[in-house]
Design a protein around this motif. Structure first.
Motif, mmCIF file in Angstrom:
data_model
loop_
_atom_site.group_PDB
_atom_site.id
_atom_site.type_symbol
_atom_site.label_atom_id
_atom_site.label_comp_id
_atom_site.label_asym_id
_atom_site.label_seq_id
_atom_site.Cartn_x
_atom_site.Cartn_y
_atom_site.Cartn_z
ATOM 1 N N CYS A 203 2.877 28.939 12.073
ATOM 2 C CA CYS A 203 4.126 28.295 12.513
ATOM 3 C C CYS A 203 4.699 27.393 11.422
ATOM 4 O O CYS A 203 5.903 27.420 11.155
ATOM 5 N N VAL A 204 3.835 26.595 10.791
ATOM 6 C CA VAL A 204 4.302 25.716 9.717
ATOM 7 C C VAL A 204 4.821 26.538 8.546
ATOM 8 O O VAL A 204 5.872 26.224 7.961
ATOM 9 N N LEU A 205 4.117 27.611 8.206
ATOM 10 C CA LEU A 205 4.549 28.461 7.106
ATOM 11 C C LEU A 205 5.893 29.126 7.417
ATOM 12 O O LEU A 205 6.787 29.180 6.561
ATOM 13 N N ALA A 206 6.038 29.626 8.664
ATOM 14 C CA ALA A 206 7.303 30.260 9.046
ATOM 15 C C ALA A 206 8.449 29.259 9.034
ATOM 16 O O ALA A 206 9.563 29.572 8.592
ATOM 17 N N LEU A 207 8.190 28.044 9.519
ATOM 18 C CA LEU A 207 9.229 27.017 9.518
ATOM 19 C C LEU A 207 9.656 26.693 8.094
ATOM 20 O O LEU A 207 10.851 26.512 7.814
ATOM 21 N N TRP A 208 8.700 26.602 7.190
ATOM 22 C CA TRP A 208 9.004 26.286 5.791
ATOM 23 C C TRP A 208 9.793 27.412 5.124
ATOM 24 O O TRP A 208 10.765 27.177 4.414
ATOM 25 N N LEU A 209 9.406 28.672 5.392
ATOM 26 C CA LEU A 209 10.068 29.806 4.752
ATOM 27 C C LEU A 209 11.448 30.089 5.343
ATOM 28 O O LEU A 209 12.363 30.517 4.625
ATOM 29 N N LEU A 210 11.606 29.852 6.651
ATOM 30 C CA LEU A 210 12.846 30.229 7.339
ATOM 31 C C LEU A 210 13.734 29.038 7.678
ATOM 32 O O LEU A 210 14.680 29.182 8.449
ATOM 33 N N SER A 211 13.445 27.867 7.111
ATOM 34 C CA SER A 211 14.188 26.667 7.498
ATOM 35 C C SER A 211 15.676 26.783 7.194
ATOM 36 O O SER A 211 16.506 26.174 7.869
ATOM 37 N N ASP A 212 16.059 27.611 6.190
ATOM 38 C CA ASP A 212 17.465 27.740 5.832
ATOM 39 C C ASP A 212 18.272 28.512 6.865
ATOM 40 O O ASP A 212 19.500 28.420 6.872
#
Length: 541
Positions: A203-212
């Motif tokens: 979840c943290v990784l997805a949030l970081w990668l898709l935050s834009d």
């Protein structure tokens, strides 16, 4: 509290100071704090052994201080680009995994029987060496150290990566074996631990990668959460869920459009007027402030004046640079990279479907909960909902009331740009104390430049004093309450951290994440207070 515990507590307090020094480029102070923290770690341990001052509290404070120092320094170094961001995330994730395992053991009311691993001790040494190798050269003016043709920092980065990864894997394996030894129920707990830790990392990784690209979905989720109680009331009145959702969402959009149509022309007019008169205000400020400042400076010794000027220039530049980087990160992480038209079209669609299917989604998630811990999870989820709804809905109402009051009162007092300042003060009131401070400073400064009569300036000051009194004694206690469990400092830290890490999406998610962390922390504390670690008499420091 014993002397070793006081020393350990001071080491925890030094962590944000060290992070601030790194973020503002003062590596010499950061290195001094880092070295002092290491020496204090050895000092409190020696005192505890020599004078038999070991306590249960110290047994928790000491590792907490060590992990907080390493994590804080690594996050700050990653933010300024000195070490890779992925390495800082690995370090943070490993510590979260370990803390999560301890909390799960508390939840199961089991005693902890896991000793530190040798690879973990080696990892700690490498982490300290890497931080020292990064901080020491700029702090002491030393050249970069090379080892067999490699830069020492690069070697330590690779060593830290390998030891952190091995430590994480071996801790997960040791934790699984520990849970397996606890019996059949704990076999499931071991699988749950692995599942939730992997899920958290993804979840943290997805949030970081898709935050834009997450902004319209996060905004839609926030709107759905805020308006769901209204849809529930219409559904209770036997209105179909889809029709209630449509009516509530249309009403919300209509209110937003009306507010925009009413306020945008006024705000645009005041901003245009501000751009016109800004040079005049700058000249007036120079005429009024410079003579007073010169009279003050002439009373000081020449050496003090030079030191003040140098310090003011350095601090102003560093603070402005730090604030600029955070604002740039917030804008580039959401608003600047996402077309406003796309946001306007996607957000209502997301909000509609989430409000329509809210109860179905809650029931579906509830059916996924591990059965033996389902009631505990539901209890914590209810507490998170109470905390979050009490703060967000209550604080949003406070912001609206304060914004309207400040805008109308300042405009009635004849202050130029009173409408814009009042609305901005109300909007910024979502961050505790920031809205009132901004409005007070901006309006008082403009009043001093605009009015020659002191009583008119006093009226502007009185408006904010009255607004702050009403907010602190009436609005916040009635609308927000004092039991939401979100301290003002914690909210400010969460908003700044979210904006720094994930941009505007991080700002939107900051308060919910802060509420979840607060509830889980209080839950873990209750488990600790009911465990043998708190009630036992043979615990060692």
């Amino acid at each position: 509290m014993s002397v070793p515990n006081i020393i350990t507590f001071l080491r925890i307090v030094a962590v944000p100071a060290a992070m601030y020094m790194i973020l503002t480029g003062r590596m010499e102070w950061a290195f001094a704090l880092f070295v002092a923290a290491g020496l204090s770690d050895a000092l409190d341990g020696a005192i505890a052994r020599m004078f038999r001052a070991r306590t249960v509290l110290g047994g928790y404070l000491d590792p907490l201080a060590d992990k907080a120092l390493i994590v804080g320094v690594y996050v700050a170094l990653a933010w300024v680009g000195t070490i890779p961001l992925w390495l800082a995330m690995m370090v943070v994730f490993r510590d979260i995994m370990i803390i999560g395992g301890v909390i799960l053991l508390f939840t199961l009311k089991e005693t902890l029987a896991m000793q530190p691993l040798y690879i973990s001790k080696l990892n700690t040494v490498v982490q300290i060496a890497l931080a020292a190798a990064v901080l020491a050269p700029p702090a002491l003016g030393l050249p970069d150290v090379h080892l067999y043709g490699w830069e020492l920092v690069d070697v330590l980065v690779y060593a830290c990566t390998v030891t952190t990864a091995l430590s994480s894997v071996l801790y997960a394996r040791r934790g699984a074996l520990l849970f397996n030894r606890l019996g059949g129920r704990s076999v499931t707990a071991a699988k749950q631990l692995r599942f939730w830790l992997i899920g958290l990392g993804l979840c943290v990784l997805a949030l970081w990668l898709l935050s834009d690209m997450l902004l319209p979905f996060v905004v839609g989720l926030a709107i759905a959460y805020l308006l769901d109680p209204a849809v529930d009331r219409l559904e209770a009145a036997r209105l179909p869920r889809w029709l209630g959702t449509t009516l509530v969402l249309l009403g919300f959009v209509l209110v937003m459009v009306l507010m925009a149509l009413l306020l945008l022309p006024l705000v645009q007019g005041q901003v245009s007027h501000l751009l016109e008169v800004l040079p005049n205000y700058a000249t007036l400020a120079k005429e009024r402030l410079i003579p007073a400042l010169n009279r003050f400076i002439h009373r000081l010794p020449a050496d003090d004046v030079e030191r003040l000027r140098a310090a003011a220039g350095n601090y102003a530049g560093e603070v402005a640079g730090l604030v600029g980087r955070i604002v740039t990160r917030i804008l580039s992480g959401g608003l600047a990279l996402f077309d406003i038209v796309t946001l306007m079209f996607i957000t209502p669609v997301v909000a509609f479907y989430m409000m329509r299917d809210w109860d179905l989604m809650v029931d579906k998630v509830d059916s996924w909960l591990p059965r033996q811990h389902a009631e505990t999870v539901r209890e914590q989820a209810r507490e998170v909902n109470v905390t979050l709804s009490g703060f967000v809905r209550g604080q949003a109402t406070v912001c609206v009331v304060l914004g309207v009051f400040y805008a109308l009162a300042l405009s009635a007092a004849g202050l130029d740009f009173g409408l814009v300042i009042g609305l901005m003060a109300g909007l910024l009131s979502f961050i505790p104390y920031v809205g009132t401070l901004f409005g007070f400073v901006a309006s008082t400064g403009l009043a001093l430049l605009q009015f020659d009569e002191f009583w008119r300036v006093a009226i502007v000051v009185g408006i904010f004093l009255f607004g702050q009194a009403v907010e602190g004694n009436v609005l916040t206690p009635k609308l927000v309450g004092d039991k939401v469990g979100l301290h003002a400092v914690w909210v400010m830290f969460a908003l700044l951290a979210g904006g720094s890490l994930f941009g505007f999406v991080g700002v939107l998610l900051a308060v919910p994440v802060a509420a979840v962390i607060g509830v889980l922390t209080r839950f873990a504390l209750r488990q600790y207070l009911s465990s043998p670690y708190y009630r036992g008499t043979d615990a060692e420091r």
